[in-house]
Design an enzyme around this catalytic site. Sequence first.
Site, PDB file in Angstrom:
ATOM      1  N   GLU A 233     -24.172 -17.300 -12.713  1.00 14.24           N
ATOM      2  CA  GLU A 233     -23.337 -16.350 -11.954  1.00 14.24           C
ATOM      3  C   GLU A 233     -23.936 -16.154 -10.571  1.00 14.24           C
ATOM      4  O   GLU A 233     -25.133 -16.327 -10.389  1.00 14.24           O
ATOM      5  CB  GLU A 233     -23.380 -14.956 -12.633  1.00 14.24           C
ATOM      6  CG  GLU A 233     -22.963 -14.951 -14.053  1.00 14.24           C
ATOM      7  CD  GLU A 233     -23.642 -13.829 -14.851  1.00 14.24           C
ATOM      8  OE1 GLU A 233     -24.270 -12.943 -14.244  1.00 14.24           O
ATOM      9  OE2 GLU A 233     -23.544 -13.873 -16.080  1.00 14.24           O
TER      10      GLU A 233
ATOM     11  N   CYS B 235     -20.596   1.626  33.138  1.00 14.71           N
ATOM     12  CA  CYS B 235     -20.407   1.561  34.581  1.00 14.71           C
ATOM     13  C   CYS B 235     -19.073   2.235  34.865  1.00 14.71           C
ATOM     14  O   CYS B 235     -18.037   1.794  34.386  1.00 14.71           O
ATOM     15  CB  CYS B 235     -20.374   0.091  35.024  1.00 14.71           C
ATOM     16  SG  CYS B 235     -19.677  -0.117  36.668  1.00 14.71           S
TER      17      CYS B 235
ATOM     18  N   CYS C 178     -25.408  -0.482  37.342  1.00 13.79           N
ATOM     19  CA  CYS C 178     -24.634  -1.594  36.801  1.00 13.79           C
ATOM     20  C   CYS C 178     -25.242  -2.912  37.287  1.00 13.79           C
ATOM     21  O   CYS C 178     -25.455  -3.079  38.493  1.00 13.79           O
ATOM     22  CB  CYS C 178     -23.182  -1.481  37.254  1.00 13.79           C
ATOM     23  SG  CYS C 178     -22.210  -2.917  36.793  1.00 13.79           S
TER      24      CYS C 178
ATOM     25  N   ASP D 231       0.847  -1.200   0.000  1.00 15.60           N
ATOM     26  CA  ASP D 231       0.000   0.000   0.000  1.00 15.60           C
ATOM     27  C   ASP D 231       0.877   1.242   0.000  1.00 15.60           C
ATOM     28  O   ASP D 231       0.582   2.246  -0.634  1.00 15.60           O
ATOM     29  CB  ASP D 231      -0.873   0.043   1.257  1.00 15.60           C
ATOM     30  CG  ASP D 231      -1.920  -1.050   1.246  1.00 15.60           C
ATOM     31  OD1 ASP D 231      -1.969  -1.802   0.244  1.00 15.60           O
ATOM     32  OD2 ASP D 231      -2.667  -1.155   2.231  1.00 15.60           O
TER      33      ASP D 231
ATOM     34  N   CYS E 285     -15.206  -2.556  39.216  1.00 16.64           N
ATOM     35  CA  CYS E 285     -16.374  -3.443  39.062  1.00 16.64           C
ATOM     36  C   CYS E 285     -15.848  -4.814  38.639  1.00 16.64           C
ATOM     37  O   CYS E 285     -15.064  -4.922  37.685  1.00 16.64           O
ATOM     38  CB  CYS E 285     -17.296  -2.851  38.005  1.00 16.64           C
ATOM     39  SG  CYS E 285     -18.538  -3.992  37.371  1.00 16.64           S
TER      40      CYS E 285
ATOM     41  N   LYS F 284     -33.018 -18.623  -6.053  1.00 13.18           N
ATOM     42  CA  LYS F 284     -32.821 -17.995  -4.742  1.00 13.18           C
ATOM     43  C   LYS F 284     -32.445 -19.033  -3.682  1.00 13.18           C
ATOM     44  O   LYS F 284     -33.084 -20.082  -3.587  1.00 13.18           O
ATOM     45  CB  LYS F 284     -34.105 -17.290  -4.302  1.00 13.18           C
ATOM     46  CG  LYS F 284     -34.554 -16.199  -5.261  1.00 13.18           C
ATOM     47  CD  LYS F 284     -33.922 -14.882  -4.936  1.00 13.18           C
ATOM     48  CE  LYS F 284     -34.797 -14.146  -3.951  1.00 13.18           C
ATOM     49  NZ  LYS F 284     -34.320 -12.778  -3.718  1.00 13.18           N
TER      50      LYS F 284
ATOM     51  N   CYS G 151     -22.243  -4.393  39.792  1.00 11.40           N
ATOM     52  CA  CYS G 151     -21.812  -3.766  41.054  1.00 11.40           C
ATOM     53  C   CYS G 151     -22.774  -2.672  41.525  1.00 11.40           C
ATOM     54  O   CYS G 151     -22.541  -2.035  42.545  1.00 11.40           O
ATOM     55  CB  CYS G 151     -20.410  -3.198  40.898  1.00 11.40           C
ATOM     56  SG  CYS G 151     -20.365  -1.751  39.828  1.00 11.40           S
TER      57      CYS G 151
ATOM     58  N   TYR H 206     -22.091  -7.558 -14.756  1.00 14.05           N
ATOM     59  CA  TYR H 206     -22.563  -8.869 -15.178  1.00 14.05           C
ATOM     60  C   TYR H 206     -23.458  -8.822 -16.411  1.00 14.05           C
ATOM     61  O   TYR H 206     -24.083  -9.790 -16.763  1.00 14.05           O
ATOM     62  CB  TYR H 206     -23.288  -9.585 -14.033  1.00 14.05           C
ATOM     63  CG  TYR H 206     -24.292  -8.720 -13.286  1.00 14.05           C
ATOM     64  CD1 TYR H 206     -25.432  -8.247 -13.924  1.00 14.05           C
ATOM     65  CD2 TYR H 206     -24.095  -8.394 -11.953  1.00 14.05           C
ATOM     66  CE1 TYR H 206     -26.344  -7.467 -13.251  1.00 14.05           C
ATOM     67  CE2 TYR H 206     -25.005  -7.615 -11.267  1.00 14.05           C
ATOM     68  CZ  TYR H 206     -26.124  -7.154 -11.924  1.00 14.05           C
ATOM     69  OH  TYR H 206     -27.023  -6.386 -11.259  1.00 14.05           O
TER      70      TYR H 206
ATOM     71  N   LYS I 260     -25.676 -14.299  -7.607  1.00 12.95           N
ATOM     72  CA  LYS I 260     -26.596 -13.168  -7.572  1.00 12.95           C
ATOM     73  C   LYS I 260     -26.159 -12.293  -6.398  1.00 12.95           C
ATOM     74  O   LYS I 260     -26.418 -12.610  -5.236  1.00 12.95           O
ATOM     75  CB  LYS I 260     -28.034 -13.657  -7.372  1.00 12.95           C
ATOM     76  CG  LYS I 260     -29.058 -12.552  -7.426  1.00 12.95           C
ATOM     77  CD  LYS I 260     -30.451 -13.148  -7.466  1.00 12.95           C
ATOM     78  CE  LYS I 260     -31.537 -12.101  -7.544  1.00 12.95           C
ATOM     79  NZ  LYS I 260     -31.376 -10.926  -6.727  1.00 12.95           N
TER      80      LYS I 260
ATOM     81  N   ASP J 102     -25.844  -9.525  -3.681  1.00 17.46           N
ATOM     82  CA  ASP J 102     -26.859  -8.848  -2.904  1.00 17.46           C
ATOM     83  C   ASP J 102     -26.332  -7.468  -2.518  1.00 17.46           C
ATOM     84  O   ASP J 102     -25.745  -7.286  -1.457  1.00 17.46           O
ATOM     85  CB  ASP J 102     -27.149  -9.686  -1.656  1.00 17.46           C
ATOM     86  CG  ASP J 102     -28.447  -9.282  -1.000  1.00 17.46           C
ATOM     87  OD1 ASP J 102     -29.174  -8.467  -1.600  1.00 17.46           O
ATOM     88  OD2 ASP J 102     -28.732  -9.768   0.101  1.00 17.46           O
TER      89      ASP J 102
ATOM     90  N   ASP K 254       0.762   4.218  -2.598  1.00 17.16           N
ATOM     91  CA  ASP K 254       0.551   5.603  -2.176  1.00 17.16           C
ATOM     92  C   ASP K 254       1.667   6.521  -2.681  1.00 17.16           C
ATOM     93  O   ASP K 254       1.421   7.661  -3.058  1.00 17.16           O
ATOM     94  CB  ASP K 254       0.483   5.703  -0.649  1.00 17.16           C
ATOM     95  CG  ASP K 254      -0.779   5.063  -0.096  1.00 17.16           C
ATOM     96  OD1 ASP K 254      -1.713   4.835  -0.898  1.00 17.16           O
ATOM     97  OD2 ASP K 254      -0.825   4.771   1.107  1.00 17.16           O
TER      98      ASP K 254
HETATM   99  S1  IVH Z   1     -28.896  -9.877 -14.530  1.00 12.01           S
HETATM  100  C1  IVH Z   1     -31.663  -8.145 -17.567  1.00 12.01           C
HETATM  101  N1  IVH Z   1     -26.999 -10.897 -13.045  1.00 12.01           N
HETATM  102  O1  IVH Z   1     -30.553  -8.992  -9.038  1.00 12.01           O
HETATM  103  C2  IVH Z   1     -30.924  -8.930 -16.542  1.00 12.01           C
HETATM  104  N2  IVH Z   1     -28.622  -9.513 -12.001  1.00 12.01           N
HETATM  105  O2  IVH Z   1     -33.398  -9.512  -8.551  1.00 12.01           O
HETATM  106  C3  IVH Z   1     -30.990  -8.325 -15.232  1.00 12.01           C
HETATM  107  N3  IVH Z   1     -28.240  -9.130  -9.593  1.00 12.01           N
HETATM  108  O3  IVH Z   1     -31.773  -6.034 -10.474  1.00 12.01           O
HETATM  109  C4  IVH Z   1     -30.082  -8.688 -14.198  1.00 12.01           C
HETATM  110  N4  IVH Z   1     -26.405 -10.343  -9.450  1.00 12.01           N
HETATM  111  O4  IVH Z   1     -29.491  -5.951  -9.289  1.00 12.01           O
HETATM  112  C5  IVH Z   1     -28.110 -10.114 -13.074  1.00 12.01           C
HETATM  113  N5  IVH Z   1     -25.240 -11.827 -11.848  1.00 12.01           N
HETATM  114  C6  IVH Z   1     -26.329 -11.056 -11.881  1.00 12.01           C
HETATM  115  C7  IVH Z   1     -26.831 -10.406 -10.734  1.00 12.01           C
HETATM  116  C8  IVH Z   1     -27.992  -9.630 -10.822  1.00 12.01           C
HETATM  117  C9  IVH Z   1     -27.259  -9.573  -8.799  1.00 12.01           C
HETATM  118  C10 IVH Z   1     -29.357  -8.275  -9.142  1.00 12.01           C
HETATM  119  C11 IVH Z   1     -29.673  -7.114 -10.050  1.00 12.01           C
HETATM  120  C12 IVH Z   1     -31.123  -7.265 -10.406  1.00 12.01           C
HETATM  121  C13 IVH Z   1     -31.629  -8.114  -9.283  1.00 12.01           C
HETATM  122  C14 IVH Z   1     -32.882  -8.849  -9.668  1.00 12.01           C
END
Ligand code: IVH
Length: 708
Positions: A140, A461, A443, A57, A466, A349, A446, A253, A142, A144, A61
């Site tokens: 891929e 406290c 507390c 790092d 204590c 999911k 004590c 993605y 998903k 969050d 920097d």
């Molecule tokens: S594809 C037209 N790929 O999931 C295709 N979405 O529940 C649209 N998300 O709004 C999305 N990982 O924000 C795609 N590998 C992935 C994803 C992904 C996360 C999210 C994305 C989307 C939401 C839908």
Amino acid sequence: MYNTDTQRQLFDLSKQLLKATEQPSATEAKAESEQLHAVLIYHEWRYSIKNDPVISDFEYDSLYKRLEALEQWYPDLIGPESPTQRVSNDLTEDFPSVEHLVPMLSLANSYNEEDLVDFDTQIKKLCSLDADAKIEYTVEPKYDGGSIALVYEKDLLARAATRGNGALGEEMTNNARTMKSVPLKADFSKKNIAKVELRGEVVIRKDHFVKMNKEREKEGLSLFANPRNTATGGLRMKDPKELANRGLEAFVYQLGYAVDQNGIDQLSSFDTHFEGIEMLGQLGFKIPDKGMKLCKNINEVVAFCREWEGKRDNYQYEIDGMVVKVNSLALQDKCGYTSHHPRWAIAYKFKAKQGTSKLLSVEYQVGKIGSVTPVAKLEPVTVAGVSISSVSLHNADFIQGKDIRLGDTVLVERAGDVIPYIVKPLDELRNGSEQVIEFPKNCPVCETPLIREEGEAAWRCPNHNCSAQVIQRMIHHVSKDAMDIDGFGKSYVERFHEEGWLNTLADLYRLKYDYIAGLEGFGDKSAANLMEAIKTAKANPISRLLFSLSIHHLGKKVSKLLAAEVKHVLDLQKWEVEDFTNIKDVGPKVAENVMAFFQNPENISLLEELEALGVNLQQTEEDQPRQISADAPLAGKTILFTGSLQKMGRKEAQEKAERAGARNISAISSKLNILVVGEKAGSKLRKAEALGTVEIITEDEFIRIIEN
Ligand code: IVH
């Protein structure tokens, strides 16, 4: 993105550029700044995309500062693609609405394997294919987090926006620019693309999330609920400078839109989704690489989704499922869209990480500096495979803010390896018997009246003696990060305290072998080991001792900074605020607390007592600041020792490695550069061999390298 030769050249160039200090002529500066762009962009890629930096790092920097200096001398050098231009000084006034080039749709959901098989059948129907045809899918993770759309025009990042309502998003280009995983410039023109819109997700690593929350808790700030909120909240921050510290990263993605300079569609120049994503990886974007798989048929998709459901907790990022996409773009076209989602993709999911349970009671725990933490006791509930019956409620504000009441049914969430937390009470399920939680005034141990200092979230406290605090301070003192007394932990501290042997920290060093060996469950050997470990700990560097004292706000890092500045711990008695704040990264709050500690005569006698018992209070070599030069033999390398070393202890070896510029890491991964094997090396050696990317050397070879 970079082949081996280019990488070597950029690495060598970095080392060379690190030597520059003088002000060059305007022409030289132009050439040098172009080289600095190239190396900084390369190191940002190694760090943020590959998760595998090749320089420290500090070196990064220094290169960055050199570029800043050149740009200050010759402001003409500043362009929008310069790595110095990630963080703008302007506060983002608000987030104007912008129209996405193509609407950002959502995804259809599926929850089990049958749903996936049905999806496959549906796709074949839409494409008029036989029921036994095999369709190729990309799968891929998903992610969050918060979704974003990035627009590049003429190779430069032109605009970034959140998803918004799908048609209109909120523009937050300045914020997106702070993320090093978002290239400011990408060579789309080489692919005949003049304007492109990419879809992606902004996320934060789980370990970074945990670390940030720990720091926030220490500072008395409100806690982030989960990595997702931290990421989405981060995207909407007004000050890009502050945002830069949040550690946001963006995965891309999806290619949403791409045209050449005449506005002619270029998406059709790709055959498959996979190809498009690979190109983005080539251009320097962070793509789901390790988590992405090309599956030959739906059975492979099912197996891959199942595999990931099993290992989601080990993944660095929070994911709530997998996304399955038809790979062929021609087939995608045939499937088309609904107004809500593409018909060619589906989300698989994972099982919910939330559950509900009844809040039975609240217990109050007293910490080492006296902070009183309320802990909710729940009817045990299993969330994503783990039984939960005890959840921290953090502080009084948390309880009040969420209006959590005794007897409430509460929603509990467990996100990855993140500690479970209470999302909210389900007030629609109340029957009137729930009771408001009264935070204690005294507390619980004590009975001293609790106090709350200005700006702090916790009630404390104030009684330093204590017994709960005394025990917690001892547990902290012996812990790994503090004095690291091997084998000594919470249960021993509690047991010896019960026996009446431990009343102050000094008593730890008065423990007698005979006491312990005679205790039930202990034998000669464990008592001897413990005594040996205590003896070893006495010689610790003073940075450890300082940290072990449980001084409010004094963390590991500042303990090291202070240890580097004093010859003897008691020298701190004479320190004034400026002596502290003159040190970079030491603020007035720590200063105040350390000063208060050293002004208290009781603490001074404790330290004197410790010294008389043989505990080291003098600065050691390890405490002294180290200057690691760029040409240190192991500069920028990561290293790990395994097996038993013959010529030195493990700790000593790690220190030597650090002094030679290396960083010690604890597990075998693609991030590891060097594995030093001692005798009887086992699984780590096998793993490293299997990886094939780790340099494996003997102890003697290690010694030769560092002595070079
Ligand atoms: S594809 C037209 N790929 O999931 C295709 N979405 O529940 C649209 N998300 O709004 C999305 N990982 O924000 C795609 N590998 C992935 C994803 C992904 C996360 C999210 C994305 C989307 C939401 C839908």
